[in-house]
Design a protein around this motif. Structure first.
Motif, PDB file in Angstrom:
ATOM      1  N   ASN A   4       0.844  -1.189   0.000  1.00 55.00           N
ATOM      2  CA  ASN A   4       0.000   0.000   0.000  1.00 55.00           C
ATOM      3  C   ASN A   4       0.879   1.238   0.000  1.00 55.00           C
ATOM      4  O   ASN A   4       1.616   1.490   0.966  1.00 55.00           O
ATOM      5  N   PRO A   5       0.849   2.045  -1.064  1.00 55.66           N
ATOM      6  CA  PRO A   5       1.710   3.237  -1.109  1.00 55.66           C
ATOM      7  C   PRO A   5       1.402   4.239  -0.012  1.00 55.66           C
ATOM      8  O   PRO A   5       2.255   5.073   0.315  1.00 55.66           O
ATOM      9  N   GLU A   6       0.205   4.175   0.572  1.00 50.76           N
ATOM     10  CA  GLU A   6      -0.141   5.117   1.632  1.00 50.76           C
ATOM     11  C   GLU A   6       0.670   4.851   2.897  1.00 50.76           C
ATOM     12  O   GLU A   6       0.691   5.685   3.803  1.00 50.76           O
ATOM     13  N   SER A   7       1.338   3.668   2.972  1.00 49.53           N
ATOM     14  CA  SER A   7       2.195   3.373   4.115  1.00 49.53           C
ATOM     15  C   SER A   7       3.515   4.130   4.037  1.00 49.53           C
ATOM     16  O   SER A   7       4.215   4.278   5.047  1.00 49.53           O
ATOM     17  N   TYR A   8       3.860   4.633   2.850  1.00 52.82           N
ATOM     18  CA  TYR A   8       5.142   5.313   2.648  1.00 52.82           C
ATOM     19  C   TYR A   8       4.981   6.808   2.419  1.00 52.82           C
ATOM     20  O   TYR A   8       5.965   7.546   2.406  1.00 52.82           O
ATOM     21  N   ILE A   9       3.749   7.255   2.203  1.00 59.25           N
ATOM     22  CA  ILE A   9       3.507   8.680   1.980  1.00 59.25           C
ATOM     23  C   ILE A   9       2.524   9.178   3.040  1.00 59.25           C
ATOM     24  O   ILE A   9       1.880   8.393   3.733  1.00 59.25           O
ATOM     25  N   ASN A  10       2.413  10.472   3.144  1.00 55.31           N
ATOM     26  CA  ASN A  10       1.612  11.082   4.211  1.00 55.31           C
ATOM     27  C   ASN A  10       0.208  11.475   3.769  1.00 55.31           C
ATOM     28  O   ASN A  10      -0.470  12.210   4.483  1.00 55.31           O
ATOM     29  N   PHE A  11      -0.224  11.027   2.604  1.00 56.44           N
ATOM     30  CA  PHE A  11      -1.576  11.383   2.152  1.00 56.44           C
ATOM     31  C   PHE A  11      -2.196  10.172   1.467  1.00 56.44           C
ATOM     32  O   PHE A  11      -1.500   9.272   0.986  1.00 56.44           O
ATOM     33  N   ALA A  12      -3.541  10.169   1.477  1.00 60.74           N
ATOM     34  CA  ALA A  12      -4.276   9.060   0.878  1.00 60.74           C
ATOM     35  C   ALA A  12      -4.349   9.216  -0.638  1.00 60.74           C
ATOM     36  O   ALA A  12      -4.288  10.331  -1.167  1.00 60.74           O
TER      37      ALA A  12
END
Length: 228
Positions: A55-63
């Motif tokens: 899930n890319p949201e685990s590495y970035i600060n936004f959904a």
């Protein structure tokens, strides 16, 4: 001397401008809202099952709106691809054989599968034709979607009575997703040239949005052909 056109009051001009803007903006806003709601609804169902490392949201600060929906589309497409080869078909048949042993589950599974196979069948003409029937009484006409010919036990009963019946779906206004299934004699259905999309718009608008149609000279309404 020519007469001057009556001056339109400022309040009337503002009202007309507001209504014109409402006609332009409302469909756009509703479309965006429905699309956004569907994306978030899909994400809420799929996202909890995506592993954190994928899930890319685990590495970035936004959904990322729509990531769950995109994942579901990719998975369904892969399953469909695998289900077309020999190994995939064997797995599907094995899974279905397990489901068939479950008393309550097998009934639900068979019903849902039959509905999807009927609706998504490529060669099917179901709900692709629109017609008129006399309902709820003589001289009163209702818009219907042509479903299919009467089949199975119902079809055999009608055949024994010498009647050629067609199943039609009678939707209400302004929500055409609910309605009634009615069996109508084939010769009593007046076929229309409009497509199902135009018919749905006509129903939802309560008859205000009528599809454009060029008049066609016909000797008499034709009876509909067999429906797949």
């Amino acid at each position: 001397m020519t007469e001057k056109a009556p001056r339109v009051p400022v309040a009337m001009r503002l009202r007309n401008n507001f209504l014109a803007g409402l006609i332009i903006c409302a469909p756009i806003a509703i479309t965006i809202w429905l699309t956004w709601t569907f994306i978030h609804w899909s994400d809420s169902w799929v996202r909890p099952y995506i592993p954190a490392r994928w899930n890319p949201e685990s590495y970035i600060n936004f959904a990322i709106p729509g990531f769950g929906l995109l994942t579901a589309v990719i998975i369904i497409t892969i399953v469909g691809f695998l289900g077309k080869n020999l190994i995939g078909q064997s797995i599907v048949r094995f899974g279905e054989s397990i489901v068939q042993r479950m008393p309550l589950v097998r009934t639900i599974y068979r019903s849902v599968k039959q509905i999807f196979e009927t609706v998504l069948k490529e060669q099917s003409n179901s709900f692709k034709k629109v017609g008129l029937i006399e309902y709820p009484g003589p001289g009163l006409w209702a818009l219907v979607f042509i479903a299919t010919d009467a089949k199975g036990e119902i079809g055999s009963k009608f055949n024994a009575m010498g009647q050629d019946m067609v199943a039609v779906f009678l939707p209400p206004t302004p929500v055409p997703t609910a309605g009634f299934l009615i069996f109508v004699p084939r010769e009593k259905i007046v076929m229309l040239d409009m497509n199902p999309e135009d018919a749905a718009k006509f129903l939802i608008s309560g008859g205000l949005v009528a599809p454009e149609h060029l008049p066609v000279v016909r000797p008499k309404p034709k009876a509909i052909s067999k429906v797949d």
